[in-house]
Design a protein around this motif. Structure first.
Motif, mmCIF file in Angstrom:
data_model
loop_
_atom_site.group_PDB
_atom_site.id
_atom_site.type_symbol
_atom_site.label_atom_id
_atom_site.label_comp_id
_atom_site.label_asym_id
_atom_site.label_seq_id
_atom_site.Cartn_x
_atom_site.Cartn_y
_atom_site.Cartn_z
ATOM 1 N N UNK A 69 0.843 -1.193 0.000
ATOM 2 C CA UNK A 69 0.000 0.000 0.000
ATOM 3 C C UNK A 69 0.876 1.239 0.000
ATOM 4 N N UNK A 70 1.939 1.201 0.788
ATOM 5 C CA UNK A 70 2.959 2.250 0.776
ATOM 6 C C UNK A 70 4.324 1.581 0.862
ATOM 7 N N UNK A 71 5.361 2.316 0.480
ATOM 8 C CA UNK A 71 6.702 1.768 0.488
ATOM 9 C C UNK A 71 7.030 1.046 -0.814
ATOM 10 N N UNK A 72 8.154 0.353 -0.813
ATOM 11 C CA UNK A 72 8.634 -0.270 -2.045
ATOM 12 C C UNK A 72 9.249 -1.633 -1.763
ATOM 13 N N UNK A 73 8.974 -2.585 -2.656
ATOM 14 C CA UNK A 73 9.619 -3.898 -2.625
ATOM 15 C C UNK A 73 10.352 -4.080 -3.950
#
Length: 229
Positions: free
Chosen positions: A68-72
């Motif tokens: 939903x937020x952030x990065x992978x």
């Protein structure tokens, strides 16, 4: 998280990742602001009670869920691993065997998709079944298997693939204690042979103790000490 000077390749990197299901009053905040790294050669047990976010974290690492937020990201794999069985072996709690294929065919299929000849794929499938002492299940259809047998067949599929990243959600949940020990040792041995990383989720402290690193989760948060450098 691995120390900054760890030598393995970065297979999965999560930066400020959160995952929320739904919205408004019904929103479920499954993972909160997680920053962590999975490197080749690591063995990691994600621990915590039911509902702590263990499965959701594995889904994020596998690329099965978008944060939903952030990065992978998956620097050494190139892209999300879930679409390519040669990059990641995935075993999750939901049934994953194709009903119309027998057990050997289920295990051989990802190998064929990855480019192996059918005869070679079937040989490797039977070798993986023999490793788990379930070679006699090879010609059976999934509907005839018990829950524990189906779980071991799914594990044989990852062992046959020998990918750089192995992910398993409660892989021993339907197995007895003796079989669990055998399965875990085989997973770790195969991973060590190919330099792969293994990440599992478990609520069993005995299972977790067999892994070099533990990531405890509480209400969607990774315990800070678990990811300290």
């Amino acid at each position: 998280m691995s120390p900054a000077d760890a030598g393995g390749e970065v297979l999965a990197e999560l930066t400020g990742v959160s995952l929320t299901y739904g919205s408004g009053e019904r929103a479920v905040h499954a993972v909160h602001d997680v920053t962590a790294t999975v490197r080749s050669g690591e063995s990691i047990a994600v621990t915590g009670p039911s509902g702590s976010g263990k499965s959701s974290l594995l889904h994020l690492i596998a690329g099965l869920e978008a944060p939903t937020t952030g990065n992978v990201s998956w620097p050494a794999l190139g892209s999300s691993p879930h679409a390519d069985p040669a990059r990641a072996g995935l075993v999750f709690q939901a049934p994953s065997l194709i009903p119309s294929l027998d057990v050997v065919e289920n295990i051989a299929l990802p190998l064929i998709v990855a480019g192996a000849r059918e005869a070679d794929a079937r040989t490797r499938a039977r070798e993986a079944l023999d490793l788990l002492d379930i070679g006699w299940l090879g010609d059976k259809l999934p509907e005839t298997l018990s829950g524990g047998q189906a779980q071991r067949a799914a594990l044989a599929r990852i062992l046959a693939l020998r990918p750089p990243l192995l992910l398993a959600d409660e892989p021993t949940g339907q197995l007895d204690r003796e079989t669990s020990v055998v399965v875990l040792e085989l997973m770790l041995r195969v991973a060590a042979e190919v330099g792969a990383a293994v990440v599992i989720s478990t609520h069993d402290s005995t299972v977790a103790s067999r892994f070099a690193t533990e990531w405890p989760m509480v209400a969607g948060h990774l315990v800070p000490s678990a990811v300290a450098a």
